[in-house]
Design a protein around this motif. Structure first.
Motif, PDB file in Angstrom:
ATOM      1  N   ALA A  79       4.953  -0.450  -7.069  1.00 58.50           N
ATOM      2  CA  ALA A  79       3.504  -0.657  -7.018  1.00 58.50           C
ATOM      3  C   ALA A  79       2.868  -0.033  -8.242  1.00 58.50           C
ATOM      4  O   ALA A  79       3.028   1.173  -8.485  1.00 58.50           O
ATOM      5  N   LYS A  80       2.120  -0.845  -8.996  1.00 57.70           N
ATOM      6  CA  LYS A  80       1.487  -0.338 -10.210  1.00 57.70           C
ATOM      7  C   LYS A  80       0.077  -0.905 -10.324  1.00 57.70           C
ATOM      8  O   LYS A  80      -0.247  -1.951  -9.744  1.00 57.70           O
ATOM      9  N   SER A 106      -0.289 -10.623  -9.042  1.00 58.22           N
ATOM     10  CA  SER A 106      -0.699  -9.411  -8.330  1.00 58.22           C
ATOM     11  C   SER A 106      -1.733  -8.643  -9.128  1.00 58.22           C
ATOM     12  O   SER A 106      -1.828  -8.764 -10.346  1.00 58.22           O
ATOM     13  N   LEU A 107      -2.488  -7.821  -8.348  1.00 59.06           N
ATOM     14  CA  LEU A 107      -3.479  -6.925  -8.934  1.00 59.06           C
ATOM     15  C   LEU A 107      -3.383  -5.594  -8.199  1.00 59.06           C
ATOM     16  O   LEU A 107      -3.558  -5.539  -6.981  1.00 59.06           O
ATOM     17  N   GLY A 108      -3.068  -4.537  -8.943  1.00 65.24           N
ATOM     18  CA  GLY A 108      -2.988  -3.201  -8.361  1.00 65.24           C
ATOM     19  C   GLY A 108      -4.220  -2.381  -8.716  1.00 65.24           C
ATOM     20  O   GLY A 108      -4.656  -2.376  -9.870  1.00 65.24           O
ATOM     21  N   VAL A 109      -4.783  -1.705  -7.664  1.00 67.28           N
ATOM     22  CA  VAL A 109      -5.990  -0.889  -7.867  1.00 67.28           C
ATOM     23  C   VAL A 109      -5.783   0.472  -7.196  1.00 67.28           C
ATOM     24  O   VAL A 109      -5.097   0.597  -6.164  1.00 67.28           O
ATOM     25  N   LEU A 134       0.848  -1.183   0.000  1.00 69.29           N
ATOM     26  CA  LEU A 134       0.000   0.000   0.000  1.00 69.29           C
ATOM     27  C   LEU A 134       0.883   1.232   0.000  1.00 69.29           C
ATOM     28  O   LEU A 134       1.803   1.340   0.829  1.00 69.29           O
ATOM     29  N   THR A 135       0.624   2.136  -0.908  1.00 65.32           N
ATOM     30  CA  THR A 135       1.320   3.428  -0.956  1.00 65.32           C
ATOM     31  C   THR A 135       0.305   4.533  -0.825  1.00 65.32           C
ATOM     32  O   THR A 135      -0.864   4.373  -1.207  1.00 65.32           O
ATOM     33  N   VAL A 190      -1.999   3.562  -4.124  1.00 64.72           N
ATOM     34  CA  VAL A 190      -2.235   2.310  -4.870  1.00 64.72           C
ATOM     35  C   VAL A 190      -2.148   1.153  -3.892  1.00 64.72           C
ATOM     36  O   VAL A 190      -1.240   1.106  -3.046  1.00 64.72           O
ATOM     37  N   LEU A 191      -3.103   0.228  -4.047  1.00 63.01           N
ATOM     38  CA  LEU A 191      -3.080  -1.001  -3.269  1.00 63.01           C
ATOM     39  C   LEU A 191      -2.798  -2.162  -4.219  1.00 63.01           C
ATOM     40  O   LEU A 191      -3.485  -2.330  -5.226  1.00 63.01           O
ATOM     41  N   VAL A 192      -1.766  -2.955  -3.873  1.00 62.55           N
ATOM     42  CA  VAL A 192      -1.450  -4.171  -4.654  1.00 62.55           C
ATOM     43  C   VAL A 192      -1.756  -5.376  -3.779  1.00 62.55           C
ATOM     44  O   VAL A 192      -1.226  -5.473  -2.663  1.00 62.55           O
ATOM     45  N   VAL A 193      -2.603  -6.252  -4.281  1.00 61.03           N
ATOM     46  CA  VAL A 193      -2.926  -7.506  -3.602  1.00 61.03           C
ATOM     47  C   VAL A 193      -2.302  -8.638  -4.418  1.00 61.03           C
ATOM     48  O   VAL A 193      -2.504  -8.727  -5.634  1.00 61.03           O
ATOM     49  N   ALA A 194      -1.527  -9.483  -3.745  1.00 57.29           N
ATOM     50  CA  ALA A 194      -0.829 -10.568  -4.447  1.00 57.29           C
ATOM     51  C   ALA A 194      -1.086 -11.897  -3.736  1.00 57.29           C
ATOM     52  O   ALA A 194      -1.334 -11.933  -2.527  1.00 57.29           O
ATOM     53  N   THR A 195      -0.990 -12.956  -4.495  1.00 59.75           N
ATOM     54  CA  THR A 195      -1.114 -14.310  -3.947  1.00 59.75           C
ATOM     55  C   THR A 195      -0.226 -15.246  -4.740  1.00 59.75           C
ATOM     56  O   THR A 195       0.036 -15.020  -5.942  1.00 59.75           O
ATOM     57  N   ASP A 196       0.240 -16.278  -4.093  1.00 54.32           N
ATOM     58  CA  ASP A 196       1.112 -17.218  -4.809  1.00 54.32           C
ATOM     59  C   ASP A 196       0.264 -18.145  -5.684  1.00 54.32           C
ATOM     60  O   ASP A 196      -0.891 -18.448  -5.378  1.00 54.32           O
ATOM     61  N   THR A 197       0.834 -18.572  -6.779  1.00 55.13           N
ATOM     62  CA  THR A 197       0.158 -19.478  -7.732  1.00 55.13           C
ATOM     63  C   THR A 197       0.778 -20.865  -7.701  1.00 55.13           C
ATOM     64  O   THR A 197       0.666 -21.623  -8.665  1.00 55.13           O
TER      65      THR A 197
END
Length: 469
Positions: free
Chosen positions: A105-106, A130-133, A88-89, A140-147
């Motif tokens: 963060a993008k 990841s998904l940045g919104v 989070l930025t 910007v908030l980036v939410v990431a999860t391992d695959t």
């Protein structure tokens, strides 16, 4: 070796082809299933990231930045080992939360490579999706999860697809080999039976294969063919026996005549002897021609040339030609013919059959006899009857009369070869007609029953001179 014969059999080659087709189809199905499951797993991962980002955006919008930070901490604790990672930025680009380990963060979809455990020197790199919104309060908030699980699932499905495809193909091949062996064993019994037939055991018949109705039908048709061949061979042996027995007398007479002619002491006697020998030779040749004709007819030759025949016209011409002959012998020949009756057959052969029957009736009845030729339709069949009021044929002799060279004792003094009735019977059989010798009280009644002709034959029949001649 014998066990390899199953691999060389047509049944196994067909099973191999079937296995390849089935294996290709199974592999295609498994690939489709693998792709579908993998796509579902990816969509589930993407859906989780979208849902998490949307929830945190709502927290930021409704409760502000402090509420968002509390929500992130709560989600970390609730997720455990499977928790999302966050970055989070603020609106100035300062990092407020950084679980990902990168400051880049993008907005949008991306992939981030991180160490599984940063404190471990042997930690393996791990790829995160990841998904940045953008956030309502800025930043910007980036939410990431391992695959990792998704990748493992895809790799597992790929291995399963290969293994399952190979297993299915091998299973079909083994099944094809076993079925090929079963088929070969049953086919060997058929080939053994054929070998015994070829060795001279004409009474041998082929066993049923039992694989399917089509193979059983093939065995049945082959057995029917063997029955037919056996009947023809029996007929050939009978003809050979008849020739050896019944031609001995005319050949002996011919030899005696030639010997007597050789001893002739005058030209007139010599010429007369030669004439008699020629006449006897012609009679022997006539017998041979009749035998050959009977054999040809019994073999079914000529049926392919059948056409609609106006039997009423044919029998009418035959009777008309024999009426003067009957009158010269002091007998009466009457005709009772229903017009326009059509059968499928050969007009010339039918005329020959009727000629033999009528000629037989004229020659074997005394003067003053009445001979009646009748043609009618009865129960969808066409029936021709030649009856007389002569001495008739004893019931026990009627079957023999249809045999080659058979003659009643009282007829042996009359000219003839004993082949007229057997030729008539052969022509009737060629036309699938039934010939019966019945008691006419007094006399003999010969009845020929023709099978029902298709309507198309009757409509296409055209009364013509060629059919009746």
């Amino acid at each position: 070796m014998r066990w390899l014969s199953g691999f060389r059999s047509g049944a196994f080659r067909f099973a191999l082809l079937l296995a390849l087709v089935f294996g290709a189809g199974a592999a295609l199905l498994l690939v489709v299933v693998e792709r579908s499951i993998s796509r579902y797993a990816v969509e589930a991962t993407d859906g989780g990231l979208k849902s998490e980002a949307a929830i945190l955006q709502g927290e930021d919008r409704e409760g502000g930045r402090s509420n968002l930070l509390q929500a992130i901490a709560l989600h970390r604790r609730a997720g455990g080992d499977e928790a999302f990672r966050y970055q989070l930025t603020d609106r100035r680009g300062r990092l407020l939360v950084n679980d990902i380990g990168t400051s880049n963060a993008k907005i949008g979809w991306g992939e981030v490579e991180v160490l599984d455990d940063p404190q471990d020197a042997d930690a393996r790199p791990e790829m995160l999706k990841s998904l940045g919104v953008p956030m309502p309060e800025g930043g910007v908030l980036v939410v990431a999860t391992d695959t990792y699980d998704v990748q493992e699932l895809r790799r597992g499905l790929g291995r399963f697809t290969i293994v399952a495809g190979v297993f299915i193909t091998l299973f079909v091949l083994v099944g094809g080999y076993l079925l090929g062996g079963l088929f070969m064993r049953r086919l060997d019994r058929v080939n053994d039976a054929i070998g015994r037939v070829m060795a001279g055991n004409v009474a041998e018949r082929l066993p049923t294969i039992g694989i399917s109705r089509e193979f059983d039908l093939l065995s049945s048709n082959l057995n029917a063919m063997l029955d037919r061949i056996g009947a023809l061979m029996d007929g050939l042996r009978q003809v050979t026996t008849d020739i050896a027995h019944d031609l001995r007398t005319p050949l002996t007479r011919l030899r005696q005549q030639l010997e007597a002619t050789r001893e002739a002491n005058s030209i007139d006697h010599y010429t007369a002897g030669i004439d008699v020998a020629v006449l006897q030779t012609d009679q022997i040749l006539a017998i041979f021609r009749a035998l050959l004709r009977i054999g040809t007819l019994e073999g079914g030759d000529g049926r392919q040339y059948f056409c609609p025949v106006n039997l009423s016209e044919v029998i009418g011409h035959v009777v008309a030609a024999h009426q003067p002959v009957a009158e010269d012998d002091g007998k009466t020949l009457l005709a009772e013919h229903e017009p326009g009756l059509v059968v499928a057959g050969d007009a010339e052969l039918l005329a020959q059959m009727l000629t033999n029957l009528i000629d037989n009736a004229i020659r074997h009845t005394p003067a003053g006899s009445l001979i009646v030729s009748k043609l009618e339709r009865m129960d969808d069949s066409v029936i021709a009857t030649i009856s007389d009021d002569g001495p008739g044929v004893p019931a026990g002799e009627r079957v023999n009369v249809l045999s080659r060279f058979y003659r009643l004792d009282r007829s042996r003094h009359l000219p003839g070869t004993g082949l007229g009735m057997s030729l008539a019977a052969a022509i009737a059989a060629l036309h699938h007609a039934r010939i019966d010798l019945l008691d006419n009280s007094p006399g003999l009644r010969v009845r020929i029953t023709f099978p029902k002709s298709p309507p198309a034959l009757e409509h296409s029949a055209s009364p013509s001179k060629n059919q009746a001649d």
